[in-house]
Design an enzyme around this catalytic site. Structure first.
Site, mmCIF file in Angstrom:
data_model
loop_
_atom_site.group_PDB
_atom_site.id
_atom_site.type_symbol
_atom_site.label_atom_id
_atom_site.label_comp_id
_atom_site.label_asym_id
_atom_site.label_seq_id
_atom_site.Cartn_x
_atom_site.Cartn_y
_atom_site.Cartn_z
ATOM 1 C CE LYS A 209 -4.419 -1.904 1.082
ATOM 2 N NZ LYS A 209 -5.487 -2.212 2.003
ATOM 3 N NE ARG A 248 -7.624 -8.493 -0.112
ATOM 4 C CZ ARG A 248 -7.151 -7.665 -1.031
ATOM 5 N NH1 ARG A 248 -6.149 -6.846 -0.757
ATOM 6 N NH2 ARG A 248 -7.688 -7.655 -2.239
HETATM 7 N N1 PMM Z 1 -7.446 -3.841 0.384
HETATM 8 C C1 PMM Z 1 -7.712 -3.834 -0.924
HETATM 9 C C2 PMM Z 1 -8.763 -4.610 -1.459
HETATM 10 N N2 PMM Z 1 -9.501 -5.386 -0.655
HETATM 11 N N3 PMM Z 1 -9.997 -6.226 1.490
HETATM 12 C C3 PMM Z 1 -9.766 -6.250 2.801
HETATM 13 N N4 PMM Z 1 -10.512 -7.016 3.601
HETATM 14 N N5 PMM Z 1 -8.773 -5.504 3.369
HETATM 15 C C4 PMM Z 1 -7.980 -4.688 2.631
HETATM 16 O O1 PMM Z 1 -7.109 -4.015 3.207
HETATM 17 C C5 PMM Z 1 -8.200 -4.635 1.220
HETATM 18 C C6 PMM Z 1 -9.244 -5.432 0.680
HETATM 19 C C7 PMM Z 1 -6.901 -2.983 -1.843
HETATM 20 O O2 PMM Z 1 -5.759 -3.655 -2.283
HETATM 21 P P1 PMM Z 1 -5.640 -4.391 -3.722
HETATM 22 O O3 PMM Z 1 -6.182 -3.442 -4.749
HETATM 23 O O4 PMM Z 1 -4.212 -4.674 -3.917
HETATM 24 O O5 PMM Z 1 -6.436 -5.660 -3.691
#
Ligand code: PMM
Length: 272
Positions: A209, A248
Site C-alpha cells: 500500500k 491479505r
Molecule cells: N485492500 C484492498 C482490497 N480489498 N480487502 C480487505 N478485507 N482488506 C484490505 O485491506 C483490502 C481489501 C486494496 O488492495 P488491492 O487493490 O491490492 O487488492
C-alpha cells in the site's frame, strides 16, 4: 493458531499493484496455483478495483470476471474468499462454493449484502470503509482514528449480527489505506492490538500500500509497488505476533515464512 496467509487474486484491469496481470481466467488460475504452491491458505478473488479514484465496473462485468475463477478454485477444494461489495456477486459466488465474502464496505455499499451472507452461512469480512474510491481520500478526517474506526466497525458488526450473521462468522478489518492517510495508517497499526482484543478474528491488508511506498521513498519518488513486499512482510510479522487471524497479501512466500516463524516462537515462549 497460526496466522493464515490470504493470497490476493485481482481479476481486474486496474488494481493498483497487479491490475491487468491476471485478466483471463487461465492467467488468474495459474497465479492462484502459484500462490497455493508458495503456501497460501486461502485465495481472495476480486473483480472490482477499490483504488482511490477508481470507476466501478457494471455488475455483469464483475460477475464475468470473478465467477469462472471462483467456480474453478472452489471446485478444486481451495478455500475462496470473494472481494465484492455487491450482494448479487456474493450470491453467485456462494452458490459456486465460495467460503468467505470479503466486503470492504461492511454492508454499506449494498443494502442486500448482509441478508445474503446471513442466509448462506458463509464467513463475512467487515472492513472499515467510508465511501467508494472516488470519494474516500476526502473522508480521511478523524480526531482519534483508532477510536473512530473501532466505533464505526462496531456499528457494522451490530448490523451484521442483526441481519443474522453469527459473531463467530464475522471477521473484522481496520481497512488500511481506505479513507486513511499515511499518518492515520501508522496510528492505527500502532494500536492494532485493540482490534484483536475485541474478540473477533482480524484480517490485515497492508500489502504494497501507498503508505509503505511513502515510507521508503527516495529522491526518485515513492518506492514502486512491486518493491514493497519486504516492508509488507515486516507488518505481517508484527501482526502474527499479535494473533491476527490472517494477512491479505500479493506475494505469499515471505509472508508464509514470517507467520511460521512467529508461530514457532509463540510456542517456544509458551512452553518456557
Ligand atoms: N485492500 C484492498 C482490497 N480489498 N480487502 C480487505 N478485507 N482488506 C484490505 O485491506 C483490502 C481489501 C486494496 O488492495 P488491492 O487493490 O491490492 O487488492
Amino acid at each position: 493458531m497460526r496466522t493464515l496467509v490470504m493470497g490476493i487474486l485481482n481479476v481486474t484491469p486496474d488494481s493498483f499493484s497487479d491490475g491487468g496481470e491476471h485478466q483471463t481466467p487461465e492467467d488468474a488460475l495459474a497465479h492462484a496455483r502459484h500462490m497455493l504452491s508458495e503456501g497460501a491458505d486461502l485465495i481472495d478473488v476480486g473483480g472490482e478495483s477499490t483504488r482511490p479514484g477508481s470507476v466501478r465496473p457494471e455488475v455483469e462485468e464483475e460477475l464475468a470476471r470473478v465467477v469462472p475463477v471462483v467456480e474453478k478454485l472452489a471446485g478444486a477444494g481451495v478455500i475462496v474468499s470473494v472481494d465484492t461489495m455487491r450482494a448479487e456477486v456474493a450470491r453467485a459466488c456462494l452458490d459456486r462454493g465460495a467460503a468467505i465474502i470479503n466486503d470492504v464496505s461492511a454492508g454499506l455499499a449494498d443494502p442486500d449484502m448482509l441478508a445474503t451472507v446471513a442466509e448462506s452461512g458463509a464467513d463475512y469480512v467487515a472492513m472499515h470503509w467510508r465511501g467508494h474510491g472516488d470519494v474516500m481520500d476526502h473522508r480521511a478526517h478523524y480526531e482519534d482514528v483508532t477510536a473512530e474506526v473501532k466505533a464505526e466497525l462496531g456499528q457494522r458488526i451490530e448490523a451484521a449480527r442483526a441481519a443474522g450473521i453469527a459473531s463467530e462468522r464475522i471477521i473484522i478489518d481496520p481497512g488500511y489505506g481506505f479513507a486513511k492517510d499515511a499518518e492515520q495508517n501508522w496510528e492505527l497499526l500502532a494500536r492494532q492490538q485493540e482490534f484483536v482484543d475485541l474478540g473477533y478474528r482480524v484480517l490485515v491488508g497492508v500489502s504494497r500500500k501507498r503508505f509503505l511506498g511513502d515510507l521508503l521513498r527516495t529522491d526518485l519518488g515513492p518506492r514502486p509497488v512491486t518493491r514493497r513486499d519486504d516492508a509488507s512482510a515486516a507488518i505481517t510479522t508484527y501482526s502474527a505476533m499479535q494473533g491476527v487471524w490472517a494477512v491479505r497479501t500479493h506475494t505469499v512466500r515471505q509472508h508464509r515464512d514470517a507467520v511460521e516463524v512467529m508461530d514457532r516462537l509463540r510456542a517456544a515462549v509458551g512452553s518456557r
